[in-house]
Design an enzyme around this catalytic site. Structure first.
Site: not given
Length: 340
Positions: A280, A315
């Site tokens: 991210k 994840r």
């Protein structure tokens, strides 16, 4: 909305005191807890002084679901069947490519595969349900036929969730926690599949436009607690619910870091915790890596921080490095004698 929030001060050291409490039958323990409020400085108390319901929520085993054993860390492999996902957009848009990628991730050690057909990156536009079904259902059906799974469907929409479950998906992962399409909760309840509910502020199109919170850690906790209640009202049992604080979804860099520091507070919700921080933007900002594909080392650092705070499901895009990192960490931590 609680007036007090309880963050267990988790440890993994083998020098474990007699008054230590195991977190959810996992690998971490605590004997002190930080009490957080909106109106006063944090204070610490012994675990023995916790209210009984809170102690039970923190210590009770999490029931296995969708083939996942919560007594150890699990890996969720990401497969985006989209042209515009922030990290691998377009790479697995074709069904055959997505199936190949999912199979590879499973072989590398993924415990569950998360198949998504709509990008929810910052600035993304909503995808028509029919298009999302066309992208995901054939992949899920092919993987199910080949015996590759378990499979989670990453969607906000009831039509997509129903099609995925029909094709063989065993979990519904909703980044909107059933606030975008409340009938998706009904799909999950009827099919009796576990769900993951995530916190997001705003819609993907605008969620990164100056998000603000009174207290990001406690605001996210309150949201997830309310969405758990909504799930229960829809007929989804608590032991079928996973919670996700939503790193990067309507959060600034500092918001993300605050959530990562305080992750352990979410265990008081009595559900397994998912951490989705793979590749991210905040990792790129902190490490000066503008290309998402170069953020695997930073992702591993976040993953191990999550492990230290008892996170049960990670994840990630890069399964093999994550599995190696967790396996080595587990070997060190599990070298101690096991305690009930």
């Amino acid at each position: 909305m609680p007036s007090e929030y309880y963050r267990p001060l988790l440890q993994t050291d083998m020098a474990r005191p007699n008054d230590a409490v195991t977190l959810a039958s996992g690998w971490t323990w605590f004997n002190r807890v930080e009490i957080l409020t909106r109106s006063a400085d944090p204070v610490q108390i012994p675990a023995a002084d916790l209210p009984v319901p809170v102690l039970k929520a923190l210590s009770a085993p999490r029931a296995a679901c969708a083939g996942l054993d919560w007594t150890r860390p699990n890996l969720m492999g990401i497969v985006n069947t989209t042209p515009d996902s922030f990290s691998d957009g377009g790479a697995f848009l074709a069904t055959n490519d997505a199936v190949t990628q999912a199979t590879r991730l499973k072989e590398e050690g993924a415990d569950i595969l998360d198949i998504g057909g709509e990008s929810t990156r910052p600035g993304a536009e909503t995808v028509d349900s029919a298009q999302e079904v066309a992208r995901t259902q054939p992949v899920i059906a092919a993987l199910t036929k080949a015996g590759v799974g378990p499979i989670s469907i990453d969607t906000r929409k009831a039509v997509v969730g129903a099609a995925a479950v029909e094709a063989g998906a065993q979990m519904i992962n909703d980044v909107a926690a059933f606030t975008y399409d409340a009938t998706l909760a009904d799909v999950a309840a009827k099919a009796d599949v576990p769900v993951c509910i995530m916190h997001a502020k705003g819609q993907p199109k605008d969620m990164q436009r100056a998000p603000q919170y009174s207290d990001v850690l406690l605001d996210v906790y309150d949201f997830l607690e309310a969405r758990i209640e909504a799930c229960l009202a829809a007929g989804i049992a608590r032991d079928r619910i996973v919670v996700d604080p939503g790193i990067g979804f309507g959060k600034t860099l500092e918001h993300n870091l605050t959530l990562l520091r305080g992750l352990a507070v979410f265990h008081a919700l009595g559900c397994p915790v998912l951490l989705g921080a793979s590749r991210k933007r905040f990792i790129g900002t902190l490490t000066n890596t503008p290309d998402a594909a170069d953020r695997m080392p930073g992702t591993l650092a976040v993953t191990l921080q999550g492990y230290a705070q008892g996170v049960q499901l990670h994840r990630v895009h890069d399964i093999l490095p994550a599995k190696q990192a967790l396996d080595i960490t587990e070997a060190v931590v599990r070298g101690r004698s096991e305690h009930d």
